[in-house]
Design a protein around this motif. Structure first.
Motif, PDB file in Angstrom:
ATOM      1  N   PHE A 196       0.846  -1.194   0.000  1.00  0.00           N
ATOM      2  CA  PHE A 196       0.000   0.000   0.000  1.00  0.00           C
ATOM      3  C   PHE A 196       0.878   1.240   0.000  1.00  0.00           C
ATOM      4  N   ASP A 197       0.490   2.221  -0.796  1.00  0.00           N
ATOM      5  CA  ASP A 197       1.129   3.533  -0.860  1.00  0.00           C
ATOM      6  C   ASP A 197       0.066   4.572  -0.532  1.00  0.00           C
ATOM      7  N   LEU A 198       0.208   5.235   0.597  1.00  0.00           N
ATOM      8  CA  LEU A 198      -0.813   6.162   1.072  1.00  0.00           C
ATOM      9  C   LEU A 198      -0.202   7.537   1.293  1.00  0.00           C
ATOM     10  N   THR A 199      -1.008   8.560   1.083  1.00  0.00           N
ATOM     11  CA  THR A 199      -0.500   9.922   1.227  1.00  0.00           C
ATOM     12  C   THR A 199      -0.471  10.367   2.682  1.00  0.00           C
ATOM     13  N   LYS A 200      -1.359   9.814   3.513  1.00  0.00           N
ATOM     14  CA  LYS A 200      -1.399  10.255   4.902  1.00  0.00           C
ATOM     15  C   LYS A 200      -2.017   9.160   5.755  1.00  0.00           C
ATOM     16  N   SER A 201      -1.865   9.349   7.098  1.00  0.00           N
ATOM     17  CA  SER A 201      -2.365   8.344   8.025  1.00  0.00           C
ATOM     18  C   SER A 201      -3.318   8.995   9.006  1.00  0.00           C
ATOM     19  N   GLY A 202      -3.043   8.851  10.327  1.00  0.00           N
ATOM     20  CA  GLY A 202      -3.967   9.322  11.347  1.00  0.00           C
ATOM     21  C   GLY A 202      -4.051  10.841  11.423  1.00  0.00           C
ATOM     22  N   LYS A 203      -4.922  11.314  12.304  1.00  0.00           N
ATOM     23  CA  LYS A 203      -5.175  12.749  12.428  1.00  0.00           C
ATOM     24  C   LYS A 203      -4.476  13.368  13.623  1.00  0.00           C
ATOM     25  N   THR A 204      -3.926  12.529  14.526  1.00  0.00           N
ATOM     26  CA  THR A 204      -3.257  13.056  15.709  1.00  0.00           C
ATOM     27  C   THR A 204      -1.912  12.366  15.885  1.00  0.00           C
ATOM     28  N   ASP A 205      -0.939  13.088  16.496  1.00  0.00           N
ATOM     29  CA  ASP A 205       0.343  12.472  16.809  1.00  0.00           C
ATOM     30  C   ASP A 205       0.098  11.354  17.822  1.00  0.00           C
ATOM     31  N   PRO A 206       0.866  10.226  17.788  1.00  0.00           N
ATOM     32  CA  PRO A 206       1.933   9.936  16.827  1.00  0.00           C
ATOM     33  C   PRO A 206       1.485   9.026  15.678  1.00  0.00           C
ATOM     34  N   THR A 207       0.263   9.241  15.195  1.00  0.00           N
ATOM     35  CA  THR A 207      -0.175   8.491  14.009  1.00  0.00           C
ATOM     36  C   THR A 207      -0.374   9.418  12.805  1.00  0.00           C
ATOM     37  N   LYS A 208      -0.111  10.720  12.992  1.00  0.00           N
ATOM     38  CA  LYS A 208      -0.299  11.674  11.895  1.00  0.00           C
ATOM     39  C   LYS A 208       0.925  11.635  10.989  1.00  0.00           C
ATOM     40  N   VAL A 209       1.106  10.526  10.343  1.00  0.00           N
ATOM     41  CA  VAL A 209       2.250  10.353   9.448  1.00  0.00           C
ATOM     42  C   VAL A 209       1.750  10.452   8.009  1.00  0.00           C
ATOM     43  N   ARG A 210       2.700  10.536   7.079  1.00  0.00           N
ATOM     44  CA  ARG A 210       2.328  10.649   5.665  1.00  0.00           C
ATOM     45  C   ARG A 210       3.307   9.849   4.817  1.00  0.00           C
ATOM     46  N   ASP A 211       2.947   9.726   3.559  1.00  0.00           N
ATOM     47  CA  ASP A 211       3.797   9.025   2.586  1.00  0.00           C
ATOM     48  C   ASP A 211       4.136   7.613   3.052  1.00  0.00           C
ATOM     49  N   LEU A 212       3.121   6.877   3.465  1.00  0.00           N
ATOM     50  CA  LEU A 212       3.322   5.479   3.866  1.00  0.00           C
ATOM     51  C   LEU A 212       3.446   4.623   2.622  1.00  0.00           C
ATOM     52  N   ALA A 213       4.504   3.853   2.545  1.00  0.00           N
ATOM     53  CA  ALA A 213       4.713   2.946   1.411  1.00  0.00           C
ATOM     54  C   ALA A 213       5.299   1.653   1.961  1.00  0.00           C
ATOM     55  N   PHE A 214       4.464   0.610   2.072  1.00  0.00           N
ATOM     56  CA  PHE A 214       4.881  -0.622   2.714  1.00  0.00           C
ATOM     57  C   PHE A 214       4.437  -1.850   1.928  1.00  0.00           C
ATOM     58  N   SER A 215       5.348  -2.798   1.806  1.00  0.00           N
ATOM     59  CA  SER A 215       4.957  -4.113   1.321  1.00  0.00           C
ATOM     60  C   SER A 215       4.393  -4.907   2.491  1.00  0.00           C
ATOM     61  N   VAL A 216       3.523  -5.852   2.175  1.00  0.00           N
ATOM     62  CA  VAL A 216       2.782  -6.598   3.186  1.00  0.00           C
ATOM     63  C   VAL A 216       2.932  -8.083   2.912  1.00  0.00           C
ATOM     64  N   THR A 217       3.314  -8.844   3.934  1.00  0.00           N
ATOM     65  CA  THR A 217       3.463 -10.291   3.797  1.00  0.00           C
ATOM     66  C   THR A 217       2.838 -10.975   4.993  1.00  0.00           C
ATOM     67  N   ASP A 218       2.020 -11.969   4.744  1.00  0.00           N
ATOM     68  CA  ASP A 218       1.465 -12.755   5.841  1.00  0.00           C
ATOM     69  C   ASP A 218       2.589 -13.512   6.541  1.00  0.00           C
ATOM     70  N   ALA A 219       2.651 -13.421   7.872  1.00  0.00           N
ATOM     71  CA  ALA A 219       3.679 -14.104   8.659  1.00  0.00           C
ATOM     72  C   ALA A 219       3.074 -15.109   9.625  1.00  0.00           C
ATOM     73  N   THR A 220       1.840 -15.496   9.386  1.00  0.00           N
ATOM     74  CA  THR A 220       1.147 -16.380  10.312  1.00  0.00           C
ATOM     75  C   THR A 220       1.822 -17.738  10.435  1.00  0.00           C
ATOM     76  N   ALA A 221       2.361 -18.251   9.342  1.00  0.00           N
ATOM     77  CA  ALA A 221       2.971 -19.578   9.378  1.00  0.00           C
ATOM     78  C   ALA A 221       4.215 -19.618  10.256  1.00  0.00           C
ATOM     79  N   ASP A 222       4.785 -18.460  10.580  1.00  0.00           N
ATOM     80  CA  ASP A 222       6.026 -18.401  11.369  1.00  0.00           C
ATOM     81  C   ASP A 222       5.775 -17.980  12.810  1.00  0.00           C
ATOM     82  N   MET A 223       4.552 -18.176  13.318  1.00  0.00           N
ATOM     83  CA  MET A 223       4.214 -17.644  14.634  1.00  0.00           C
ATOM     84  C   MET A 223       4.998 -18.305  15.763  1.00  0.00           C
ATOM     85  N   ALA A 224       5.340 -19.557  15.659  1.00  0.00           N
ATOM     86  CA  ALA A 224       6.121 -20.205  16.721  1.00  0.00           C
ATOM     87  C   ALA A 224       7.477 -19.525  16.862  1.00  0.00           C
TER      88      ALA A 224
END
Length: 456
Positions: A196-224
């Motif tokens: 996901f590539d997003l221009t902005k995040s939350g409305k209050t600190d410390p979630t009021k960040v911007r330019d979020l660009a993250f790859s996402v991978t399921d890690a459930t199989a490695d929970m142990a």
């Protein structure tokens, strides 16, 4: 052990019953049409169903700092990994809804809000850090229940086959524009979220960040392994500093200075609102040269309670200095520079170790609130009718499963149903049981169930 066998038996009955029914009539109603909005919605269901997710990317913090992160975050909010702030690296740990960082001297000298006098003491040690210090609340930003609210709504309603395709890290994906950025989904069902590539995040600190660009991978199989790593890191927090809890320093004095050692006694008061332990670290000099260092701990001190810490130097350099002072006439000054800083009350890693064991050797518990379910074609229970396995918490599990039936029908099945396979007492066991089902299916069919994202 008996409950475990009952749970596994229930799974075996489901997999081996092999009942079949009539295939859908060619004259029946056509399956519902799936558009990009539906694909995004299903990808969000899968994201929220994951036991753990790995994120790799960057964002801009409210103060303008560039923060890169490679972190794995559990459904419960624990996180482990690495980050950097403006290129300066740190290890990161979130446990008990609290952020801890471990970084070198340059990191702390450059991080606003940390006094230069504090940086040498906390360098290369675990430090309890409020989210506002970093400018990023990792647990809140990557909470899979709230993260999708930042994705916005897809623009347009094309079928997935008509959406623009591109590549992310060599993987072909669907590029889905939204009103807050761009989502990248897997080309094939279940169209899981890849980036996901997003221009902005939350409305209050410390979630009021911007330019979020993250790859996402399921890690459930490695929970142990994930919970083992979390427990190991948590065990290191016994000596973690809390530089943002106040410790008032009073008078000091030297005592018991002789041929083998010398001590400095520092008066302290806890000015915070919680009981604390206090660490004193002193660097000693004699005749203008460093002759050693010492560390001491005291506490816990209750709020507003006074106490003292005794830090004793017993180095060979002190012995040499003392002997020289006794044999050579003249002035032989010595002294110590010290810091006094609060230590955290360390979290107990026992629960994390227990979850690691649950992920390795899951035990079914019919009274548990973690539900493992299967969605399948109502025509039968053998492999060709299975659509996916899932995990959900609490009495709402059936609603979450039933909400996905329309996507199951859209895949071409005549009609779809959701059934509980097993229940467990914790999410690690639940995901481990689901993984056993997925692995067994893959062993027979050569691939995961057609809509499987979590644990595949």
């Amino acid at each position: 052990m008996t409950r475990h066998r009952i749970g596994i038996l229930a799974v075996a009955v489901l997999l081996s019953s092999g009942c079949t029914g009539d295939e859908p009539s060619p004259n029946g109603p056509p399956p519902p049409r799936i558009v990009t909005t539906d694909a995004v919605d299903q990808s969000i269901v899968d994201l929220r169903s994951a036991g753990a997710v790995h994120y790799n990317g960057s964002l801009t913090a409210p103060a303008g700092d560039t923060v890169t992160m490679k972190v794995t975050v559990t459904k419960a909010g624990e996180a482990i990994g690495d980050l950097s702030v403006n290129g300066l690296p740190a290890a990161v740990l979130v446990v008990g809804h609290t952020l801890y960082l471990k970084a070198g001297l340059d990191f702390w000298l450059k991080l606003s809000g940390v006094p230069d006098s504090t940086a040498p003491t906390v360098a290369d040690r675990w430090v309890k850090a409020p989210g506002v210090l970093l400018g990023v609340d990792i647990e809140r930003i990557f909470d899979t229940e709230t993260l999708p609210a930042l994705f916005g709504r897809p623009v347009g309603g094309q079928a997935p086959d008509a959406v623009k395709r591109t590549k992310v890290a060599g993987q072909e994906v669907l590029e889905v524009p939204t009103d807050t950025g761009v989502l990248y989904l897997g080309v094939n069902p279940p169209h899981g979220l890849v980036r996901f590539d997003l221009t902005k995040s939350g409305k209050t600190d410390p979630t009021k960040v911007r330019d979020l660009a993250f790859s996402v991978t399921d890690a459930t199989a490695d929970m142990a392994a994930l919970y083992r790593d979390l427990a190991a890191r948590t065990a290191e927090l016994d000596t973690a500093y809390d530089p943002f809890t106040g410790v008032r320093q009073g008078a000091h004095r030297f005592q018991n200075c002789g041929a083998t050692s010398c001590a400095i006694v520092v008066e302290l008061t806890n000015t915070g609102k919680q009981p604390i332990r206090v660490a004193v670290k002193a660097t000693w000099t004699g005749a203008g040269a460093v002759i050693g260092s010492c560390e001491s701990r005291v506490g816990p001190l209750q709020p507003n309670q006074a106490g003292s810490a005794t830090c004793t130097l017993a180095s060979p350099q002190w012995t040499q200095f003392y002997r020289r002072a006794q044999s050579v006439a003249g002035q032989h000054p010595y002294g110590a520079e010290w810091t006094a800083m609060a230590l955290i009350t360390p979290p107990d890693p026992t629960e994390l170790r227990t979850l690691a064991t649950s992920a390795e050797t899951p035990v079914a518990n019919p009274q548990g609130n973690q539900h493992v379910y299967v969605i399948r074609d109502s025509a039968g229970k053998d492999d060709k009718h299975i659509w996916k396995y899932g995990v959900s918490t609490g009495p709402e599990w059936r609603r979450i499963a039933d909400d996905q039936l329309k996507y199951c029908k859209a895949s071409g099945k005549a009609d779809c149903v959701a059934e509980e396979v097993a229940a467990t007492g914790d999410p690690a066991s639940a995901h481990a049981l689901a993984r056993q089902l997925v692995d067994a299916y893959r062993g027979r069919a050569g691939s995961c169930p057609p809509a499987q994202w979590v644990g595949c």
